[in-house]
Design an enzyme around this catalytic site. Structure first.
Site, PDB file in Angstrom:
ATOM      1  N   HIS A  57      31.196  42.289  48.524  1.00 42.31           N
ATOM      2  CA  HIS A  57      29.911  41.597  48.375  1.00 42.31           C
ATOM      3  C   HIS A  57      29.142  42.170  47.196  1.00 42.31           C
ATOM      4  O   HIS A  57      28.909  43.362  47.129  1.00 42.31           O
ATOM      5  CB  HIS A  57      29.077  41.743  49.658  1.00 42.31           C
ATOM      6  N   TYR A  63      18.991  38.951  55.124  1.00 45.86           N
ATOM      7  CA  TYR A  63      18.001  39.751  55.852  1.00 45.86           C
ATOM      8  C   TYR A  63      16.712  38.935  55.874  1.00 45.86           C
ATOM      9  O   TYR A  63      16.221  38.534  54.816  1.00 45.86           O
ATOM     10  CB  TYR A  63      17.733  41.082  55.144  1.00 45.86           C
ATOM     11  N   PRO A  99      19.566  50.551  61.815  1.00 46.03           N
ATOM     12  CA  PRO A  99      20.686  49.859  61.167  1.00 46.03           C
ATOM     13  C   PRO A  99      20.320  49.037  59.929  1.00 46.03           C
ATOM     14  O   PRO A  99      21.212  48.629  59.187  1.00 46.03           O
ATOM     15  CB  PRO A  99      21.232  48.942  62.268  1.00 46.03           C
ATOM     16  N   LYS A 105      23.394  52.150  56.870  1.00 42.68           N
ATOM     17  CA  LYS A 105      23.723  53.457  56.281  1.00 42.68           C
ATOM     18  C   LYS A 105      24.441  54.407  57.250  1.00 42.68           C
ATOM     19  O   LYS A 105      24.934  55.458  56.827  1.00 42.68           O
ATOM     20  CB  LYS A 105      22.445  54.139  55.774  1.00 42.68           C
ATOM     21  N   TYR A 131      21.186  50.487  48.311  1.00 42.75           N
ATOM     22  CA  TYR A 131      22.051  49.720  49.213  1.00 42.75           C
ATOM     23  C   TYR A 131      23.528  49.991  48.913  1.00 42.75           C
ATOM     24  O   TYR A 131      24.331  50.177  49.824  1.00 42.75           O
ATOM     25  CB  TYR A 131      21.743  48.218  49.103  1.00 42.75           C
TER      26      TYR A 131
HETATM   27  C1  PHB Z   1      26.469  44.328  60.721  1.00 42.16           C
HETATM   28  O1  PHB Z   1      27.231  43.532  60.183  1.00 42.16           O
HETATM   29  O2  PHB Z   1      26.622  44.668  61.911  1.00 42.16           O
HETATM   30  C2  PHB Z   1      25.318  44.855  59.947  1.00 42.16           C
HETATM   31  C3  PHB Z   1      25.235  44.578  58.602  1.00 42.16           C
HETATM   32  C4  PHB Z   1      24.168  45.060  57.861  1.00 42.16           C
HETATM   33  C5  PHB Z   1      23.195  45.811  58.483  1.00 42.16           C
HETATM   34  C6  PHB Z   1      23.303  46.123  59.819  1.00 42.16           C
HETATM   35  C7  PHB Z   1      24.358  45.637  60.565  1.00 42.16           C
HETATM   36  O3  PHB Z   1      22.140  46.256  57.751  1.00 42.16           O
END
Ligand code: PHB
Ligand code: APR
Length: 389
Positions: free
Chosen positions: A72, A200, A292, A296, A384
């Site tokens: 990605h 997000y 989450p 990280k 990130y």
């Molecule tokens: C996930 O795919 O579970 C996931 C992805 C990004 C995040 C948190 C969880 O920031």
């Protein structure tokens, strides 16, 4: 029985450290209280920084990730009903790999089996003997009998609830913590992702995240209350709420398949300092937790493991303890930067129940600035994709 390093915990930290040590000729044994199936069934985030991916390659366990993982080059942030792309490739020339943590665990388990290193699963009552400088041992119960392994060093990779951190005298440890006033309700569903990249979402009803595990499997999250129960969230209610928080284009692409897993996770920031006590070295969730947002957790576990692996190599190859002496402060410098990033991502994207009018204006200003400034987006992208080791 004797070995060089005893590793407590066969999560990603313990397995990765064990594999790096084994590949470089350092003997180690892993002690895990659960079964391999239980360890593999835990569902966690799945975004891998390039640094962590490189480390998996060093451990000889990266082949499937490169084959099946999704590269990605950006994420999207949805704000005021519009999506904005953060282009990692253009901003910092890097990318991440989307590949489930359970898959990494499986790859590491297989690599460990291939080199013939020992992991004892379903062991009980682990206790660490740390009193004598230069001589450590670990006791545990197996097949109903108490066993003991002598070792040079112990790696505490047994997660937040493990015994390693708790074996350090209280007066030695400083713990720093923030518990957030909400959780994440997550579902896993065998349907294609809403969009090729993660979305997000900042929304007045609460945060949401559209993530994925593969081109045919989605991972979707909603900010929920801490007293919510999964029984109160049948799939239909989940999708209805998610649709309210997503932009119309994303709603149009949302496949409402039956969930194959559903869970609620609380959000916490936590750091224990120092990460070393005598011959015991903490790594991963045993020493720190991040919320989450920003994914990280696994990546921080990987950087701890990198520093510890390098320090142990230096000790056994050059008889120098300099790396071991520096481990805690070196690892903690990177830990705190990832704590800051995860806390910041959490603070700009969620609804905080107690927030004042001023706090809400600050959050809006933060997002408007972020999404209109290349400098601010670059800072997000740089964090990130992962700060260098
Ligand atoms: C996930 O795919 O579970 C996931 C992805 C990004 C995040 C948190 C969880 O920031
Ligand atoms: N004895 C032996 N094993 C134990 C004990 C104990 N007393 N206590 C816990 N364990 C085991 C757990 O069963 C688990 O398998 O230690 C392992 C710790 O694994 P994780 O919790 O996955 O921690 P870590 O390996 O540091 O992983 C870090 O995984 O949990 C996510 O968010 C986290 O992404 C991060 C990454």
């Amino acid at each position: 029985m004797r070995t060089q390093v005893v590793i407590v915990g066969a999560g990603p930290s313990g397995l990765l450290l064990g594999q790096l040590l084994s590949v470089h000729g350092i003997a180690n044994v892993i002690l895990e209280q659960r079964s391999p199936e239980y360890v593999l069934d835990r569902i966690r985030a799945g975004v891998i920084e390039k640094w962590a991916a490189d480390l998996l390659d060093d451990a000889g366990a990266g082949a499937r990730m490169h084959r099946e993982g999704l590269v990605h080059q950006g994420i999207e942030i949805s704000f005021d009903g519009r999506r904005h792309r953060v282009d990692f490739d253009a901003l910092v020339g890097k990318s991440v790999i989307v590949y489930g943590q359970a898959e990494i665990t499986r790859d590491l388990m297989e690599a460990r089996a291939a080199v013939g290193a020992e992991t004892y699963y379903e062991i009980a009552d682990v206790s660490l003997q740390l009193d004598q400088p230069g001589r450590s041992s670990v006791r545990y119960g197996r097949h109903g009998r108490v066993q003991e392994i002598q070792c040079d060093f112990i790696a505490g990779c047994d997660g937040f609830h493990g015994i390693s951190r708790k074996s350090i005298p209280e007066h030695v440890l400083n713990c720093y913590e923030r518990v957030y006033p909400f959780g994440w309700l997550g579902i896993l569903v065998d349907q294609p992702p809403v969009s090729p990249e993660l979305i997000y979402v900042n929304h007045e009803r609460g945060f949401a995240l559209c993530s994925m595990r593969s081109p045919t499997r989605s991972r979707l999250y909603l900010q929920c209350r801490l007293d919510d129960h999964i029984e109160d969230w049948p799939d239909a209610r989940f999708y209805e709420e998610l649709s309210r928080r997503l932009d119309p284009h994303a709603v149009g692409a949302l496949h409402r398949g039956a969930s194959i897993e559903k869970s609620i996770a609380p959000l916490r920031s936590f750091v224990a300092e120092p990460m070393r006590y005598g011959n015991l070295f903490l790594a991963g969730d045993a020493a720190h937790i991040v919320p989450p947002t920003g994914a990280k957790g696994l990546n921080l576990a990987a950087s701890d493991v990198y520093y510890l692996w390098q320090a142990l190599l230096e000790y056994y190859r050059e008889r120098s303890a300099a790396g071991l002496e520096a481990y805690s402060s070196q690892a903690l410098r990177r830990v705190w930067k990832a704590e800051r990033f995860s806390w910041w991502m959490t603070s700009i994207l969620h609804c905080f129940p107690e927030s004042s009018g001023f706090d809400q204006k600050m959050q809006r200003a933060e997002l408007e600035y972020l999404l209109s400034s290349r400098a601010a987006m670059t800072a997000l992208a740089e964090n990130y994709v992962g700060l260098p080791y």
